[in-house]
Design a protein around this motif. Structure first.
Motif, PDB file in Angstrom:
ATOM      1  N   ILE A  36      -9.129 -27.234 -12.507  1.00  0.00           N
ATOM      2  CA  ILE A  36      -8.351 -27.950 -11.498  1.00  0.00           C
ATOM      3  C   ILE A  36      -6.876 -27.542 -11.517  1.00  0.00           C
ATOM      4  CG2 ILE A  36      -7.699 -29.952 -12.896  1.00  0.00           C
ATOM      5  CD1 ILE A  36      -8.224 -31.701 -10.545  1.00  0.00           C
ATOM      6  N   LYS A  37      -6.419 -27.008 -12.663  1.00  0.00           N
ATOM      7  CA  LYS A  37      -5.004 -26.625 -12.756  1.00  0.00           C
ATOM      8  C   LYS A  37      -4.657 -25.473 -11.822  1.00  0.00           C
ATOM      9  CE  LYS A  37      -4.275 -28.171 -17.505  1.00  0.00           C
ATOM     10  NZ  LYS A  37      -3.928 -27.765 -18.890  1.00  0.00           N
ATOM     11  N   SER A  38      -5.669 -24.707 -11.424  1.00  0.00           N
ATOM     12  CA  SER A  38      -5.390 -23.556 -10.559  1.00  0.00           C
ATOM     13  C   SER A  38      -5.396 -23.914  -9.077  1.00  0.00           C
ATOM     14  CB  SER A  38      -6.430 -22.455 -10.816  1.00  0.00           C
ATOM     15  OG  SER A  38      -7.737 -22.948 -10.538  1.00  0.00           O
ATOM     16  N   GLY A  39      -5.678 -25.173  -8.737  1.00  0.00           N
ATOM     17  CA  GLY A  39      -5.736 -25.556  -7.333  1.00  0.00           C
ATOM     18  C   GLY A  39      -4.362 -25.771  -6.736  1.00  0.00           C
ATOM     19  N   PHE A  40      -4.223 -25.428  -5.461  1.00  0.00           N
ATOM     20  CA  PHE A  40      -2.933 -25.583  -4.786  1.00  0.00           C
ATOM     21  C   PHE A  40      -2.635 -27.040  -4.452  1.00  0.00           C
ATOM     22  CE2 PHE A  40      -3.969 -21.127  -3.778  1.00  0.00           C
ATOM     23  CZ  PHE A  40      -2.797 -20.533  -4.231  1.00  0.00           C
ATOM     24  N   GLY A  41      -3.702 -27.842  -4.240  1.00  0.00           N
ATOM     25  CA  GLY A  41      -3.468 -29.249  -3.921  1.00  0.00           C
ATOM     26  C   GLY A  41      -2.757 -29.981  -5.048  1.00  0.00           C
ATOM     27  N   LEU A  46      11.059 -35.716  -7.080  1.00  0.00           N
ATOM     28  CA  LEU A  46      11.574 -37.094  -7.126  1.00  0.00           C
ATOM     29  C   LEU A  46      11.983 -37.502  -8.541  1.00  0.00           C
ATOM     30  CD1 LEU A  46       8.967 -38.822  -4.769  1.00  0.00           C
ATOM     31  CD2 LEU A  46      11.282 -38.068  -4.198  1.00  0.00           C
ATOM     32  N   GLY A  47      11.879 -36.566  -9.498  1.00  0.00           N
ATOM     33  CA  GLY A  47      12.246 -36.866 -10.876  1.00  0.00           C
ATOM     34  C   GLY A  47      11.170 -37.578 -11.648  1.00  0.00           C
ATOM     35  N   GLY A  48       9.927 -37.532 -11.148  1.00  0.00           N
ATOM     36  CA  GLY A  48       8.838 -38.255 -11.792  1.00  0.00           C
ATOM     37  C   GLY A  48       7.913 -37.357 -12.573  1.00  0.00           C
ATOM     38  N   GLU A  49       6.758 -37.924 -12.928  1.00  0.00           N
ATOM     39  CA  GLU A  49       5.770 -37.232 -13.748  1.00  0.00           C
ATOM     40  C   GLU A  49       4.383 -37.541 -13.219  1.00  0.00           C
ATOM     41  OE1 GLU A  49       4.412 -36.965 -18.473  1.00  0.00           O
ATOM     42  OE2 GLU A  49       5.831 -38.492 -17.775  1.00  0.00           O
ATOM     43  N   LEU A  50       3.550 -36.510 -13.134  1.00  0.00           N
ATOM     44  CA  LEU A  50       2.185 -36.646 -12.621  1.00  0.00           C
ATOM     45  C   LEU A  50       1.195 -36.303 -13.728  1.00  0.00           C
ATOM     46  CD1 LEU A  50       0.439 -37.114 -10.021  1.00  0.00           C
ATOM     47  CD2 LEU A  50       0.359 -34.627  -9.816  1.00  0.00           C
ATOM     48  N   ARG A 110      -0.987 -28.612  -7.438  1.00  0.00           N
ATOM     49  CA  ARG A 110       0.360 -28.053  -7.584  1.00  0.00           C
ATOM     50  C   ARG A 110       1.326 -28.667  -6.582  1.00  0.00           C
ATOM     51  NH1 ARG A 110      -0.659 -21.529  -8.058  1.00  0.00           N
ATOM     52  NH2 ARG A 110      -2.219 -21.580  -9.728  1.00  0.00           N
ATOM     53  N   GLY A 111       0.839 -28.806  -5.354  1.00  0.00           N
ATOM     54  CA  GLY A 111       1.700 -29.402  -4.331  1.00  0.00           C
ATOM     55  C   GLY A 111       2.068 -30.840  -4.665  1.00  0.00           C
ATOM     56  N   MET A 112       1.067 -31.631  -5.125  1.00  0.00           N
ATOM     57  CA  MET A 112       1.364 -33.008  -5.507  1.00  0.00           C
ATOM     58  C   MET A 112       2.337 -33.061  -6.684  1.00  0.00           C
ATOM     59  SD  MET A 112      -2.221 -35.103  -5.086  1.00  0.00           S
ATOM     60  CE  MET A 112      -3.195 -34.025  -6.125  1.00  0.00           C
ATOM     61  N   ARG A 113       2.127 -32.185  -7.656  1.00  0.00           N
ATOM     62  CA  ARG A 113       3.007 -32.173  -8.831  1.00  0.00           C
ATOM     63  C   ARG A 113       4.436 -31.799  -8.434  1.00  0.00           C
ATOM     64  NH1 ARG A 113       1.271 -32.240 -13.884  1.00  0.00           N
ATOM     65  NH2 ARG A 113      -0.791 -31.499 -13.283  1.00  0.00           N
ATOM     66  N   GLU A 114       4.560 -30.855  -7.509  1.00  0.00           N
ATOM     67  CA  GLU A 114       5.894 -30.452  -7.061  1.00  0.00           C
ATOM     68  C   GLU A 114       6.605 -31.606  -6.346  1.00  0.00           C
ATOM     69  OE1 GLU A 114       7.797 -27.769  -7.456  1.00  0.00           O
ATOM     70  OE2 GLU A 114       6.321 -26.987  -8.884  1.00  0.00           O
ATOM     71  N   THR A 141       9.298 -17.817 -22.538  1.00  0.00           N
ATOM     72  CA  THR A 141       9.298 -16.791 -21.487  1.00  0.00           C
ATOM     73  C   THR A 141       7.932 -16.714 -20.800  1.00  0.00           C
ATOM     74  OG1 THR A 141      10.889 -15.537 -22.797  1.00  0.00           O
ATOM     75  CG2 THR A 141       9.812 -14.382 -21.002  1.00  0.00           C
ATOM     76  N   ALA A 142       6.870 -16.799 -21.613  1.00  0.00           N
ATOM     77  CA  ALA A 142       5.525 -16.765 -21.025  1.00  0.00           C
ATOM     78  C   ALA A 142       5.299 -17.964 -20.114  1.00  0.00           C
ATOM     79  CB  ALA A 142       4.476 -16.731 -22.142  1.00  0.00           C
ATOM     80  N   GLU A 143       5.773 -19.150 -20.533  1.00  0.00           N
ATOM     81  CA  GLU A 143       5.624 -20.334 -19.690  1.00  0.00           C
ATOM     82  C   GLU A 143       6.448 -20.198 -18.406  1.00  0.00           C
ATOM     83  OE1 GLU A 143       3.681 -22.938 -20.081  1.00  0.00           O
ATOM     84  OE2 GLU A 143       2.802 -22.054 -21.893  1.00  0.00           O
ATOM     85  N   LEU A 144       7.666 -19.646 -18.528  1.00  0.00           N
ATOM     86  CA  LEU A 144       8.484 -19.442 -17.326  1.00  0.00           C
ATOM     87  C   LEU A 144       7.839 -18.421 -16.391  1.00  0.00           C
ATOM     88  CD1 LEU A 144      12.066 -19.364 -18.902  1.00  0.00           C
ATOM     89  CD2 LEU A 144      11.085 -21.163 -17.486  1.00  0.00           C
ATOM     90  N   ARG A 145       7.259 -17.379 -16.979  1.00  0.00           N
ATOM     91  CA  ARG A 145       6.589 -16.374 -16.144  1.00  0.00           C
ATOM     92  C   ARG A 145       5.397 -16.982 -15.422  1.00  0.00           C
ATOM     93  NH1 ARG A 145       6.103 -13.018 -19.812  1.00  0.00           N
ATOM     94  NH2 ARG A 145       3.956 -13.373 -20.468  1.00  0.00           N
ATOM     95  N   LEU A 146       4.640 -17.819 -16.159  1.00  0.00           N
ATOM     96  CA  LEU A 146       3.497 -18.488 -15.533  1.00  0.00           C
ATOM     97  C   LEU A 146       3.956 -19.449 -14.432  1.00  0.00           C
ATOM     98  CD1 LEU A 146       0.468 -19.065 -15.491  1.00  0.00           C
ATOM     99  CD2 LEU A 146       0.844 -20.786 -17.266  1.00  0.00           C
ATOM    100  N   ALA A 147       5.043 -20.205 -14.713  1.00  0.00           N
ATOM    101  CA  ALA A 147       5.565 -21.117 -13.696  1.00  0.00           C
ATOM    102  C   ALA A 147       6.078 -20.353 -12.478  1.00  0.00           C
ATOM    103  CB  ALA A 147       6.686 -21.960 -14.299  1.00  0.00           C
ATOM    104  N   GLN A 148       6.704 -19.211 -12.733  1.00  0.00           N
ATOM    105  CA  GLN A 148       7.191 -18.387 -11.614  1.00  0.00           C
ATOM    106  C   GLN A 148       6.018 -17.888 -10.765  1.00  0.00           C
ATOM    107  OE1 GLN A 148       8.795 -14.480 -12.522  1.00  0.00           O
ATOM    108  NE2 GLN A 148      10.547 -14.866 -11.182  1.00  0.00           N
ATOM    109  N   GLN A 149       4.956 -17.460 -11.436  1.00  0.00           N
ATOM    110  CA  GLN A 149       3.785 -16.993 -10.693  1.00  0.00           C
ATOM    111  C   GLN A 149       3.148 -18.134  -9.906  1.00  0.00           C
ATOM    112  OE1 GLN A 149       1.318 -15.307 -13.749  1.00  0.00           O
ATOM    113  NE2 GLN A 149       2.571 -13.465 -13.991  1.00  0.00           N
ATOM    114  N   GLU A 150       3.058 -19.311 -10.525  1.00  0.00           N
ATOM    115  CA  GLU A 150       2.500 -20.457  -9.816  1.00  0.00           C
ATOM    116  C   GLU A 150       3.362 -20.864  -8.631  1.00  0.00           C
ATOM    117  OE1 GLU A 150       2.019 -23.520 -12.646  1.00  0.00           O
ATOM    118  OE2 GLU A 150       0.201 -22.656 -13.571  1.00  0.00           O
ATOM    119  N   ASN A 151       4.673 -20.841  -8.835  1.00  0.00           N
ATOM    120  CA  ASN A 151       5.570 -21.185  -7.724  1.00  0.00           C
ATOM    121  C   ASN A 151       5.476 -20.162  -6.595  1.00  0.00           C
ATOM    122  OD1 ASN A 151       6.525 -23.477  -9.000  1.00  0.00           O
ATOM    123  ND2 ASN A 151       8.239 -22.429  -9.967  1.00  0.00           N
ATOM    124  N   SER A 152       5.353 -18.893  -6.976  1.00  0.00           N
ATOM    125  CA  SER A 152       5.213 -17.858  -5.938  1.00  0.00           C
ATOM    126  C   SER A 152       3.912 -18.047  -5.162  1.00  0.00           C
ATOM    127  CB  SER A 152       5.255 -16.464  -6.582  1.00  0.00           C
ATOM    128  OG  SER A 152       6.494 -16.242  -7.231  1.00  0.00           O
TER     129      SER A 152
END
Length: 448
Positions: free
Chosen positions: A410-415, A426-430, A417-421, A232-243
């Protein structure tokens, strides 16, 4: 329909455990009853055989004494009937039968009280067996032939076995009932914990990532709760990052629109106004038509450059027309023109141009974002970009010799995050690796 039927056939965990306990108790009852009856039959047979043997030995001893003392028949029978050891023998009916047909009962004992319950007939048949009577002929001192008859009568022994069997089955029933109660009490507590866990999962399913399961006294349930809380904590963090990423993308979109609007107003608007003024001026008889024509031509050339620049920012046409490799070469050429101190090398296989359009645009934007971050933050002198296809996998690697950075920051940068998204879509891994003063390496793997 089949799934619904399958769900109806499923039983609760409580029902399954209780059913197994009940079936186990039935099996124990059957097995224990069979063993008890088998042991009872053997014990009764041994007891009866021992009693018959003892009675015969006592009667033979009494008969020898009678012969030695030359007592008459009546005296010997009287002495035999009063023999205490013979009266103490259980399970036997002993009779003396004279030649005249008269029968004398020496011992007839059942050892059953009047209020004592006689076992059921079916039980007597199970534990009992056919006990043939035994006859022993004797010649008394007065030369009379007497037949001694011993008839086994194990009813009192069967009654004792019946009592023991009843006590055994009652104890087993009480044990089964106690097991049912104990299991159900334990399951009531466990099922409450399961209900809490299921309720938490339903809340998480609805998007309530703030929900936290409590601590449980049972180690297994507490481990499950900790795993769910971590998820749940990871999902909450992912939700915040996605937002945050969505907000950042919207901000970029608004800025791009504002920039395009400003470009259109400053460049196209002013140029078109100038062309219109020159066209009106060219209508006068004394106007310098050649000069006006040259000015209009120059303004049109400028507009063409502006429009091309705007189109490249929106979407590089070279990517659609010539492919990913040519688009990357063109982009790297422009970056080196703007950053002459930066050396960029590209290793790209020709098979890259066979990739679908959706993949090429994402790969182009990822490389573009990597170069932007390198120029802004890395202070690098050399950049190596590798892009190829191996074993039905697309591999992208971007490596620089810049100052590197802390991975936690670096994990907090938007650049990133955008590349990872983009790679994830595409179903890949960064993967990103970096150390201070040792540059940064970005590796992406995408299934073809």
């Amino acid at each position: 329909m089949g799934r619904l039927k399958g769900r109806k056939l499923r039983k609760s965990l409580r029902y399954q455990i209780n059913l197994r306990i009940f079936l186990s108790a039935i099996c124990i009852l059957l097995l224990g009853g069979s063993v008890s009856i088998w042991q009872a039959r053997n014990a009764i047979n041994d007891e009866v055989a021992s009693s018959v043997k003892l009675a015969v030995q006592l009667i033979e001893l009494s008969y020898e004494n009678n012969t030695a003392r030359s007592l008459n028949n009546r005296a010997w029978i009287t002495q035999l009937g009063s023999l205490s050891a013979l009266n103490a023998i259980r399970h036997l009916n002993i009779q003396l039968k004279k030649r005249s047909g008269k029968v004398v009962n020496l011992v007839k004992q059942n050892y059953l009280d009047e209020q004592q319950e006689i076992p059921p007939r079916w039980f007597i048949k199970l534990v009992g067996s056919s006990y043939p009577h035994t006859e022993y002929p004797f010649i008394s001192a007065d030369d009379q032939q007497i037949i001694l008859t011993i008839q086994p009568n194990p009813l009192d022994e069967i009654t004792e076995v019946w009592r023991e069997t009843v006590v055994y089955f009652i104890s087993l029933l009480l044990f089964t009932l106690l097991a049912f109660i104990t299991v159900n009490l334990a399951f009531n507590r466990s099922l409450k914990s399961i209900e809490q866990i299921v309720g938490g999962l339903k809340a998480i399913e609805k998007g309530n990532y703030q929900y936290q399961l409590p601590e449980f006294n049972t180690l297994e349930y507490d481990s499950i709760a900790n795993a769910i809380n971590h998820m749940t904590a990871e999902l909450r963090l992912a939700q915040q990052e996605n937002s945050a990423l969505t907000k950042h993308l919207l901000d970029i979109q608004d800025k791009e629109r504002q920039h395009l609007a400003q470009e259109l107003h400053d460049e196209l608007g002013q140029s078109l106004t100038a062309i219109k003024v020159m066209a009106v001026t060219a209508g006068h008889p004394k106007s310098d038509t050649v000069k006006i024509t040259q000015s209009i031509s120059g303004i049109c050339d400028h507009l063409i450059q502006v429009v091309r620049s705007m189109m490249y920012q929106l979407h590089p046409l070279i990517l659609t027309e010539l492919g990913l490799k040519a688009a990357l070469d063109n982009m790297l050429k422009q970056w080196q023109e703007r950053n002459p101190d930066l050396s960029v090398s590209l290793k790209c296989s020709a098979s890259i141009d066979t990739l679908p359009q959706e993949v090429t645009i994402h790969m182009f934007r990822v490389v573009q974002e990597c170069l932007t971050n390198i120029v802004r933050h890395a202070a690098a002198q050399h950049v190596l970009i590798e892009l190829n296809i191996k074993h039905k996998q697309i591999y992208l690697g971007v490596k620089d010799d810049g100052q590197g950075c802390d991975m936690e920051k670096i994990k907090s940068g938007f650049g990133l995050r955008g590349m990872r998204e983009r790679i994830t879509m595409l179903g890949g891994e960064l993967k990103v690796s970096s150390q201070k003063q040792q540059g940064m390496t970005i590796m992406a793997r995408i299934p073809q």
